[in-house]
Design a protein around this motif. Structure first.
Motif, mmCIF file in Angstrom:
data_model
loop_
_atom_site.group_PDB
_atom_site.id
_atom_site.type_symbol
_atom_site.label_atom_id
_atom_site.label_comp_id
_atom_site.label_asym_id
_atom_site.label_seq_id
_atom_site.Cartn_x
_atom_site.Cartn_y
_atom_site.Cartn_z
ATOM 1 N N ALA A 159 7.822 -14.526 9.503
ATOM 2 C CA ALA A 159 7.216 -13.593 8.565
ATOM 3 C C ALA A 159 7.058 -14.237 7.197
ATOM 4 C CB ALA A 159 8.068 -12.329 8.452
ATOM 5 N N HIS A 160 5.984 -13.864 6.532
ATOM 6 C CA HIS A 160 5.723 -14.327 5.170
ATOM 7 C C HIS A 160 6.446 -13.379 4.218
ATOM 8 C CE1 HIS A 160 3.623 -15.195 1.448
ATOM 9 N NE2 HIS A 160 3.077 -16.257 2.012
ATOM 10 N N VAL A 161 7.449 -13.889 3.520
ATOM 11 C CA VAL A 161 8.300 -13.040 2.692
ATOM 12 C C VAL A 161 7.503 -12.355 1.581
ATOM 13 C CG1 VAL A 161 10.288 -12.995 1.129
ATOM 14 C CG2 VAL A 161 10.338 -14.414 3.195
ATOM 15 N N GLY A 162 6.585 -13.092 0.947
ATOM 16 C CA GLY A 162 5.803 -12.516 -0.149
ATOM 17 C C GLY A 162 4.984 -11.326 0.300
ATOM 18 N N TRP A 163 4.316 -11.456 1.440
ATOM 19 C CA TRP A 163 3.523 -10.340 1.951
ATOM 20 C C TRP A 163 4.412 -9.186 2.406
ATOM 21 C CZ3 TRP A 163 -1.283 -9.241 1.076
ATOM 22 C CH2 TRP A 163 -2.212 -10.259 0.853
ATOM 23 N N ALA A 164 5.579 -9.501 2.953
ATOM 24 C CA ALA A 164 6.508 -8.446 3.359
ATOM 25 C C ALA A 164 6.968 -7.635 2.151
ATOM 26 C CB ALA A 164 7.702 -9.053 4.079
ATOM 27 N N ILE A 165 7.280 -8.327 1.069
ATOM 28 C CA ILE A 165 7.690 -7.636 -0.158
ATOM 29 C C ILE A 165 6.544 -6.781 -0.689
ATOM 30 C CG2 ILE A 165 8.337 -7.981 -2.576
ATOM 31 C CD1 ILE A 165 9.897 -10.443 -1.667
ATOM 32 N N ALA A 166 5.326 -7.313 -0.625
ATOM 33 C CA ALA A 166 4.160 -6.553 -1.092
ATOM 34 C C ALA A 166 3.965 -5.291 -0.257
ATOM 35 C CB ALA A 166 2.913 -7.429 -1.036
ATOM 36 N N ALA A 167 4.156 -5.416 1.060
ATOM 37 C CA ALA A 167 3.975 -4.262 1.943
ATOM 38 C C ALA A 167 5.010 -3.182 1.664
ATOM 39 C CB ALA A 167 4.054 -4.715 3.403
ATOM 40 N N VAL A 168 6.274 -3.586 1.586
ATOM 41 C CA VAL A 168 7.340 -2.619 1.335
ATOM 42 C C VAL A 168 7.223 -2.050 -0.079
ATOM 43 C CG1 VAL A 168 9.829 -2.300 1.140
ATOM 44 C CG2 VAL A 168 8.894 -3.698 2.991
ATOM 45 N N GLY A 169 6.933 -2.913 -1.050
ATOM 46 C CA GLY A 169 6.792 -2.448 -2.427
ATOM 47 C C GLY A 169 5.672 -1.447 -2.592
ATOM 48 N N SER A 170 4.544 -1.706 -1.935
ATOM 49 C CA SER A 170 3.392 -0.799 -2.034
ATOM 50 C C SER A 170 3.728 0.591 -1.517
ATOM 51 C CB SER A 170 2.200 -1.360 -1.248
ATOM 52 O OG SER A 170 1.746 -2.568 -1.813
ATOM 53 N N ILE A 171 4.400 0.646 -0.378
ATOM 54 C CA ILE A 171 4.664 1.965 0.198
ATOM 55 C C ILE A 171 5.777 2.684 -0.568
ATOM 56 C CG2 ILE A 171 6.421 1.380 1.937
ATOM 57 C CD1 ILE A 171 4.730 3.190 3.865
ATOM 58 N N LEU A 172 6.697 1.940 -1.186
ATOM 59 C CA LEU A 172 7.728 2.590 -1.999
ATOM 60 C C LEU A 172 7.119 3.195 -3.264
ATOM 61 C CD1 LEU A 172 10.764 0.147 -1.693
ATOM 62 C CD2 LEU A 172 10.470 2.393 -0.620
ATOM 63 N N VAL A 173 6.204 2.462 -3.907
ATOM 64 C CA VAL A 173 5.503 3.007 -5.071
ATOM 65 C C VAL A 173 4.671 4.217 -4.650
ATOM 66 C CG1 VAL A 173 3.737 2.558 -6.824
ATOM 67 C CG2 VAL A 173 5.461 0.817 -6.320
ATOM 68 N N ALA A 174 4.003 4.084 -3.499
ATOM 69 C CA ALA A 174 3.198 5.195 -2.982
ATOM 70 C C ALA A 174 4.058 6.423 -2.729
ATOM 71 C CB ALA A 174 2.498 4.764 -1.684
ATOM 72 N N LEU A 175 5.256 6.212 -2.192
ATOM 73 C CA LEU A 175 6.153 7.332 -1.907
ATOM 74 C C LEU A 175 6.577 8.032 -3.192
ATOM 75 C CD1 LEU A 175 7.712 8.892 0.242
ATOM 76 C CD2 LEU A 175 9.571 7.227 -0.008
ATOM 77 N N GLY A 176 6.825 7.250 -4.238
ATOM 78 C CA GLY A 176 7.176 7.854 -5.521
ATOM 79 C C GLY A 176 6.049 8.716 -6.061
ATOM 80 N N ILE A 177 4.819 8.200 -5.990
ATOM 81 C CA ILE A 177 3.657 8.966 -6.450
ATOM 82 C C ILE A 177 3.465 10.204 -5.580
ATOM 83 C CG2 ILE A 177 1.143 8.897 -6.714
ATOM 84 C CD1 ILE A 177 1.448 5.914 -7.413
#
Length: 267
Positions: free
Chosen positions: A205-223
């Motif tokens: 797995a590409h760590v940078g893309w994994a962080i982007a994926a998890v980060g995006s959905i966490l921000v989305a969940l907050g919104i």
């Protein structure tokens, strides 16, 4: 005679064709269903997501049209899947399936927001469980070093269990419906399982893309949580809706997860 280069011969356009046909077919069917009232009467399904219902065919325009983000994400995944490096687990068919499920999310979610019908809501939840079920099944089978047959069985089992639990109904604090809670649980389980599979050396797995994926959905969940009806960020008559941003960020996360799981660790 001029022969195509090796990279050209390696390109397989089937993923893009399949995802494109699904996108056109489902968007077309949705347009007809909305215009002709095939999904049933407006029962206010989805009215908890702040946006006030407008007169006309499309009740919640921002929350409806933002679902095009999933269609675009799925088509971009299919574009990558044309290449040998775009396969998931070494299989182009798995990348194609993921692209199709991402595309399905768009019209299915739009069906609820455009019509506020009960059937539209059911399609929305089903599409969420379909892609979460695939993500979970892929992570589990990579951890167990199992093949595509096991993945198919795990996928069907995950979706069936998710739908059965959703059918039992009930309210879950903060997350609202049981369908939302099951979706969240599947994603958390997939994230943990994917991490374990990577630690075991069975998932590159590409760590940078994994962080982007998890980060995006966490921000989305907050919104998402702040933009519900009555929430601090809710403005029912605004064309800028927090739930629409949730859709777009989830589409980004969907694409990011694919890039994380299809790429070598040193990509």
């Amino acid at each position: 005679r001029c022969m195509p280069s090796a990279p050209d011969r390696a390109i397989d356009h089937h993923p893009l064709v399949v995802a494109g046909v699904v996108a056109v077919a489902l968007v077309g069917l949705l347009a007809m269903a909305v215009a002709l009232g095939w999904l049933g009467p407006d029962v206010g399904r989805g009215d908890g997501f702040c946006e006030a219902a407008r007169p006309g065919c499309v009740k919640q325009p921002a929350n409806t049209w933002s679902n095009l983000g999933f269609v675009i994400a799925g088509l971009v995944v299919a574009w990558h899947a044309r290449l040998p490096s775009g396969a998931l687990g070494g299989r182009t068919s798995l990348a194609t399936a993921y692209a199709v499920l991402a595309v399905v999310l768009g019209p299915a979610s739009a069906a609820m927001h455009a019509t506020q019908t009960d059937l539209g809501g059911r399609l929305d939840v089903l599409s969420m469980h379909l892609i979460a079920g695939f993500i979970l099944a892929y992570a589990v089978t990579r951890l167990l070093d199992a093949g595509p047959v096991a993945l198919g069985v795990a996928f069907v089992a995950a979706v069936v269990v998710a739908q059965v639990l959703t059918g039992r109904g009930g309210h879950v604090p903060w997350l609202g419906s049981m369908g939302n809670a099951v979706f969240a649980l599947m994603l958390v389980a997939a994230t943990v399982t994917g991490f374990l599979a990577r630690q075991a050396g069975r998932l590159r797995a590409h760590v940078g893309w994994a962080i982007a994926a998890v980060g995006s959905i966490l921000v989305a969940l907050g919104i998402w949580s702040l933009s519900h009806s009555g929430g601090p960020w809710c403005d029912p008559h605004s064309l800028l809706q927090g739930h629409a941003i949730w859709h777009l960020l989830c589409a980004v996360s969907t694409y990011g997860l694919y890039r994380a799981w299809r790429a070598p660790a040193n990509d």
